[in-house]
Design a protein around this motif. Structure first.
Motif, PDB file in Angstrom:
ATOM      1  N   MET A  44       0.927  -1.211  -0.093  1.00  0.00           N
ATOM      2  CA  MET A  44      -0.075  -0.007  -0.245  1.00  0.00           C
ATOM      3  C   MET A  44       0.946   1.446  -0.019  1.00  0.00           C
ATOM      4  O   MET A  44       0.448   2.161   0.669  1.00  0.00           O
ATOM      5  CB  MET A  44      -0.816  -0.079   1.323  1.00  0.00           C
ATOM      6  N   TYR A  45       1.902   1.258  -0.769  1.00  0.00           N
ATOM      7  CA  TYR A  45       3.075   2.372  -0.823  1.00  0.00           C
ATOM      8  C   TYR A  45       2.671   3.721  -1.015  1.00  0.00           C
ATOM      9  O   TYR A  45       2.992   4.725  -0.362  1.00  0.00           O
ATOM     10  CB  TYR A  45       4.036   1.626  -1.511  1.00  0.00           C
ATOM     11  N   GLU A  46       1.724   3.564  -2.287  1.00  0.00           N
ATOM     12  CA  GLU A  46       1.311   4.985  -2.569  1.00  0.00           C
ATOM     13  C   GLU A  46       0.515   5.598  -1.661  1.00  0.00           C
ATOM     14  O   GLU A  46       0.756   6.956  -1.359  1.00  0.00           O
ATOM     15  CB  GLU A  46       0.539   4.824  -3.975  1.00  0.00           C
ATOM     16  N   GLN A  47      -0.225   4.892  -1.063  1.00  0.00           N
ATOM     17  CA  GLN A  47      -1.081   5.653  -0.176  1.00  0.00           C
ATOM     18  C   GLN A  47      -0.503   6.091   1.159  1.00  0.00           C
ATOM     19  O   GLN A  47      -0.562   7.061   1.861  1.00  0.00           O
ATOM     20  CB  GLN A  47      -2.327   4.729   0.504  1.00  0.00           C
ATOM     21  N   ALA A  48       0.465   5.120   1.629  1.00  0.00           N
ATOM     22  CA  ALA A  48       1.431   5.234   2.734  1.00  0.00           C
ATOM     23  C   ALA A  48       2.092   6.631   2.475  1.00  0.00           C
ATOM     24  O   ALA A  48       2.290   7.210   3.632  1.00  0.00           O
ATOM     25  CB  ALA A  48       2.317   4.154   3.080  1.00  0.00           C
ATOM     26  N   ARG A  49       2.963   6.768   1.273  1.00  0.00           N
ATOM     27  CA  ARG A  49       3.560   7.838   1.110  1.00  0.00           C
ATOM     28  C   ARG A  49       2.664   9.042   1.054  1.00  0.00           C
ATOM     29  O   ARG A  49       3.077   9.977   1.692  1.00  0.00           O
ATOM     30  CB  ARG A  49       4.310   7.748  -0.272  1.00  0.00           C
ATOM     31  N   ALA A  50       1.599   9.108   0.735  1.00  0.00           N
ATOM     32  CA  ALA A  50       0.638  10.264   0.667  1.00  0.00           C
ATOM     33  C   ALA A  50       0.033  10.678   2.021  1.00  0.00           C
ATOM     34  O   ALA A  50       0.163  11.884   2.514  1.00  0.00           O
ATOM     35  CB  ALA A  50      -0.718  10.143  -0.133  1.00  0.00           C
ATOM     36  N   ASP A  51      -0.328   9.402   2.895  1.00  0.00           N
ATOM     37  CA  ASP A  51      -0.411   9.713   4.332  1.00  0.00           C
ATOM     38  C   ASP A  51       0.583  10.506   5.049  1.00  0.00           C
ATOM     39  O   ASP A  51       0.519  11.286   5.832  1.00  0.00           O
ATOM     40  CB  ASP A  51      -0.489   8.575   5.089  1.00  0.00           C
ATOM     41  N   ALA A  52       2.012   9.961   4.508  1.00  0.00           N
ATOM     42  CA  ALA A  52       3.295  10.268   5.315  1.00  0.00           C
ATOM     43  C   ALA A  52       3.567  11.791   4.886  1.00  0.00           C
ATOM     44  O   ALA A  52       3.584  12.769   6.049  1.00  0.00           O
ATOM     45  CB  ALA A  52       4.447   9.409   5.190  1.00  0.00           C
ATOM     46  N   ASP A  53       3.257  12.348   3.896  1.00  0.00           N
ATOM     47  CA  ASP A  53       3.267  13.625   3.503  1.00  0.00           C
ATOM     48  C   ASP A  53       2.435  14.525   4.057  1.00  0.00           C
ATOM     49  O   ASP A  53       2.620  15.667   4.602  1.00  0.00           O
ATOM     50  CB  ASP A  53       3.228  13.647   1.908  1.00  0.00           C
ATOM     51  N   ARG A  54       1.190  13.999   4.123  1.00  0.00           N
ATOM     52  CA  ARG A  54       0.132  14.707   4.920  1.00  0.00           C
ATOM     53  C   ARG A  54       0.513  14.958   6.304  1.00  0.00           C
ATOM     54  O   ARG A  54       0.217  16.052   6.839  1.00  0.00           O
ATOM     55  CB  ARG A  54      -1.275  14.055   4.881  1.00  0.00           C
ATOM     56  N   VAL A  55       0.657  13.828   6.928  1.00  0.00           N
ATOM     57  CA  VAL A  55       1.213  13.950   8.576  1.00  0.00           C
ATOM     58  C   VAL A  55       2.477  14.687   8.602  1.00  0.00           C
ATOM     59  O   VAL A  55       2.313  15.578   9.645  1.00  0.00           O
ATOM     60  CB  VAL A  55       1.415  12.601   9.240  1.00  0.00           C
ATOM     61  N   THR A  56       3.445  14.790   7.652  1.00  0.00           N
ATOM     62  CA  THR A  56       4.735  15.768   7.898  1.00  0.00           C
ATOM     63  C   THR A  56       4.267  17.209   7.957  1.00  0.00           C
ATOM     64  O   THR A  56       4.547  18.051   8.866  1.00  0.00           O
ATOM     65  CB  THR A  56       5.627  15.361   6.555  1.00  0.00           C
ATOM     66  N   LYS A  57       3.260  17.414   6.982  1.00  0.00           N
ATOM     67  CA  LYS A  57       2.548  18.914   6.784  1.00  0.00           C
ATOM     68  C   LYS A  57       1.896  19.190   7.994  1.00  0.00           C
ATOM     69  O   LYS A  57       2.015  20.224   8.775  1.00  0.00           O
ATOM     70  CB  LYS A  57       1.496  18.917   5.617  1.00  0.00           C
ATOM     71  N   GLU A  58       1.200  18.058   8.723  1.00  0.00           N
ATOM     72  CA  GLU A  58       0.502  18.499   9.899  1.00  0.00           C
ATOM     73  C   GLU A  58       1.359  18.646  11.071  1.00  0.00           C
ATOM     74  O   GLU A  58       1.156  19.795  11.776  1.00  0.00           O
ATOM     75  CB  GLU A  58      -0.600  17.605  10.099  1.00  0.00           C
ATOM     76  N   MET A  59       2.584  18.009  11.076  1.00  0.00           N
ATOM     77  CA  MET A  59       3.603  18.225  12.143  1.00  0.00           C
ATOM     78  C   MET A  59       4.251  19.503  11.968  1.00  0.00           C
ATOM     79  O   MET A  59       4.299  20.317  13.069  1.00  0.00           O
ATOM     80  CB  MET A  59       4.550  17.121  12.035  1.00  0.00           C
ATOM     81  N   ARG A  60       4.516  20.002  10.958  1.00  0.00           N
ATOM     82  CA  ARG A  60       5.141  21.334  10.621  1.00  0.00           C
ATOM     83  C   ARG A  60       4.379  22.600  10.841  1.00  0.00           C
ATOM     84  O   ARG A  60       4.603  23.365  11.317  1.00  0.00           O
ATOM     85  CB  ARG A  60       5.747  21.569   9.415  1.00  0.00           C
ATOM     86  N   ALA A  61       3.087  22.227  10.814  1.00  0.00           N
ATOM     87  CA  ALA A  61       1.955  23.245  10.957  1.00  0.00           C
ATOM     88  C   ALA A  61       1.463  23.169  12.606  1.00  0.00           C
ATOM     89  O   ALA A  61       0.569  23.966  12.987  1.00  0.00           O
ATOM     90  CB  ALA A  61       0.792  23.186  10.282  1.00  0.00           C
ATOM     91  N   GLY A  62       1.995  22.130  13.252  1.00  0.00           N
ATOM     92  CA  GLY A  62       1.676  21.913  14.653  1.00  0.00           C
ATOM     93  C   GLY A  62       0.285  21.171  14.741  1.00  0.00           C
ATOM     94  O   GLY A  62      -0.387  21.388  15.768  1.00  0.00           O
ATOM     95  N   GLU A  63      -0.359  20.499  13.813  1.00  0.00           N
ATOM     96  CA  GLU A  63      -1.618  20.096  13.942  1.00  0.00           C
ATOM     97  C   GLU A  63      -1.668  18.686  13.787  1.00  0.00           C
ATOM     98  O   GLU A  63      -2.922  18.018  13.797  1.00  0.00           O
ATOM     99  CB  GLU A  63      -2.223  20.609  12.549  1.00  0.00           C
ATOM    100  N   ALA A  64      -0.678  17.906  13.937  1.00  0.00           N
ATOM    101  CA  ALA A  64      -0.585  16.523  13.892  1.00  0.00           C
ATOM    102  C   ALA A  64      -1.216  15.948  15.328  1.00  0.00           C
ATOM    103  O   ALA A  64      -0.793  16.572  16.485  1.00  0.00           O
ATOM    104  CB  ALA A  64       0.803  15.866  14.021  1.00  0.00           C
ATOM    105  N   LYS A  65      -2.259  15.009  15.134  1.00  0.00           N
ATOM    106  CA  LYS A  65      -2.901  14.405  16.258  1.00  0.00           C
ATOM    107  C   LYS A  65      -2.649  12.823  16.489  1.00  0.00           C
ATOM    108  O   LYS A  65      -2.389  12.274  15.365  1.00  0.00           O
ATOM    109  CB  LYS A  65      -4.363  14.991  16.418  1.00  0.00           C
ATOM    110  N   GLY A  66      -2.873  12.309  17.285  1.00  0.00           N
ATOM    111  CA  GLY A  66      -2.857  10.809  17.649  1.00  0.00           C
ATOM    112  C   GLY A  66      -1.751  10.485  18.227  1.00  0.00           C
ATOM    113  O   GLY A  66      -0.726  10.711  17.788  1.00  0.00           O
ATOM    114  N   PRO A  67      -1.911   9.190  18.968  1.00  0.00           N
ATOM    115  CA  PRO A  67      -0.530   8.867  19.659  1.00  0.00           C
ATOM    116  C   PRO A  67       0.376   7.963  18.590  1.00  0.00           C
ATOM    117  O   PRO A  67       1.336   7.831  19.253  1.00  0.00           O
ATOM    118  CB  PRO A  67      -1.293   7.601  20.588  1.00  0.00           C
TER     119      PRO A  67
END
Length: 492
Positions: free
Chosen positions: A61-84
């Motif tokens: 599921m690599y394509e989706q995993a990379r897309a999810d990783a990019d999304r979470v990376t942006k959220e972290m940079r914006a201080g918006e990442a959530k979840g344990p």
């Protein structure tokens, strides 16, 4: 830990981020040492390399995993990442549904099946921020304790690819052992989390029956009254964190327990006051000498941690496999494919068809009588836990055998059932619905891992984690890595 010859077996650790624990990954994110995309890229590289040797993947599921990783990376940079588990890679066994992803369940009959809904476990992981990288191998319908199937072929052990990974969550355990991400989700009907975890040298937990919901996707519904879902990890802390996320009530699963959210303490400490009952053979099992030796050393470690260790056990029927487990397990396996014809099963393994045929020969009376005996076994554990707080046993009676075999026919010179007789310590715990974990406790003379099983009373996973954390501190198994984790294996 040492191997069976007493020699230390500590290779260098792999360098990829996929080999880090979940807690280490989260700490790295807080330090801004790397991003989720960095971790996912390294994890995918490890999965691809490991799969070449061990054959642990079904569906990437690599394509989706990379897309999810990019999304979470942006959220972290914006201080918006959530979840344990935000940004932590996870793999899912192919018996568990992921919406829009094929769920073959090791069976040619499912070659066109794509579920429309996530299993409750997958929904919980996604809500926690975890990133799913792939589906991992299983045998057909989880019917045996290896991960070989007509769909994917033979899954191999990262410690020695000529040996089996165990199963049926074999791809899950092999991936974690080889540094392909810190967390895998497996299932366990007769030992399918604990056997491969023991064979591959990682931590695996079968929770209390009903603590982790199986609906709406667990394919097929085989081992209906026996199957559990749980985590496979390299560390105790990662397993506890995962269980906190995936445990919970789900009305769609009739076996789901209405329990509140739970938190677990995995800080290692003394075990003073804990009464541990220990049995090397449950009174009837044949066990290999190397496993017995490692078990004895593990008891000494538990004693040194302050636990009160006494030889004790539940006193089970020596014929529990034939009298109790098979009439229940094989009937439930047959019921899962009750509408299938001989033509439908033609692509299945002969051993699987034999199990289905055996299940169809049991009568309703046979099933109910076995259920009565199951109740007696459960009561034996009730009485045992009046005397002790937990029971420890070897996890499996042998270490990983030759890849491609269903099992072994003898243990220490004693003939055993080749399907289930070499794993006499796991399936009685499924019959009772008890929580149980396996943790690495040594190596045999060939350098193959050996597991120690900790069994606790119902819903007492906390005590399992407490004992496992103390053992982990005394014998830190996560520093041991198989050759495949270092991205290589001597090829003939």
């Amino acid at each position: 830990m040492t191997d069976g010859s007493g020699r230390a077996a500590v290779p260098p650790a792999p360098s990829g981020l996929g080999a880090l624990s979940a807690t280490e990954i989260m700490a790295g994110y807080r330090r801004k040492a790397f991003t989720p995309r960095d971790v996912v890229d390294d994890t995918i590289a490890a999965l691809e390399a490991t799969n070449e040797t061990c054959n642990a993947l079904v569906t990437p599921m690599y394509e989706q995993a990379r897309a999810d990783a990019d999304r979470v990376t942006k959220e972290m940079r914006a201080g918006e990442a959530k979840g344990p588990l935000a940004g932590v890679p996870v793999t899912i066994k192919d018996l568990v549904f992921v919406a829009g992803v094929p769920a073959y369940a090791g069976s040619p009959m499912n070659k066109s099946f794509v579920p429309e809904a996530d299993a409750a476990v997958v929904s919980a992981l996604k809500a926690s921020g975890a990133i799913i990288t792939c589906k991992t191998t299983t045998c057909e319908s989880g019917y045996k304790l290896t991960a070989d199937s007509p769909v994917t072929g033979i899954t191999r052990n990262p410690w020695n690819p000529r040996r089996t990974s165990g199963g049926s969550s074999g791809g899950a355990a092999a991936g974690v052992a080889a540094g392909c991400g810190p967390i895998a989700i497996g299932t366990d009907g007769v030992g399918s989390i604990r056997v491969p975890s023991s064979f591959c040298g990682v931590f695996g937990l079968k929770p209390t029956f009903g603590l982790v919901p199986r609906s709406p996707g667990f394919s097929p519904p085989s081992w209906a009254s026996l199957a559990h879902t749980g985590p496979i990890t390299r560390t105790v802390a990662d397993a506890a964190l995962t269980l906190e996320i995936i445990a919970g009530y789900d009305l769609r699963d009739a076996a789901s327990l209405p329990v509140s959210a739970r938190r677990f303490d995995t800080n290692p400490g003394r075990l003073d006051g804990i009464r541990i009952g220990a049995s090397a053979d449950l009174g009837y099992a044949a066990v290999s000498p190397d496993v017995c030796a490692a078990f004895g050393k593990a008891l000494a470690i538990l004693d040194s941690c302050g636990a009160q260790v006494t030889m004790d056990g539940p006193g089970l029927d020596p014929d529990i496999l034939e009298h109790t487990l098979k009439p229940i397990a094989f009937t439930e396996q047959a019921a899962a494919v009750a509408t299938k014809t001989a033509a439908d099963l033609a692509g299945s393994e002969a051993d699987y068809r034999n199990v289905v045929s055996a299940g169809r020969r049991y009568s309703g009376t046979d099933y109910i009588e076995a259920s009565y005996r199951r109740g007696q076994a459960r009561n034996a554990f009730v009485k045992l836990f009046e005397r002790v707080d937990v029971l420890v046993t070897p996890t499996v009676a042998v270490t990983a055998f030759e890849a491609g075999q269903i099992g072994v026919e003898s243990v220490d010179g004693k003939e055993v059932d080749p399907h289930l007789g070499w794993s006499p310590f796991t399936w009685p715990i499924n019959l009772a619905g008890l929580p149980a974990a396996t943790l690495p406790c040594g190596f045999d003379r060939d350098g193959m891992p050996i597991g120690l099983q900790i069994i606790a009373p119902w819903l007492d996973e906390a005590t399992i984690f407490r004992i496992a954390a103390a053992f982990e501190q005394a014998q830190p198994w996560a520093k041991f890595w198989p050759q495949v984790a270092l991205r290589g294996w001597p090829r003939a």
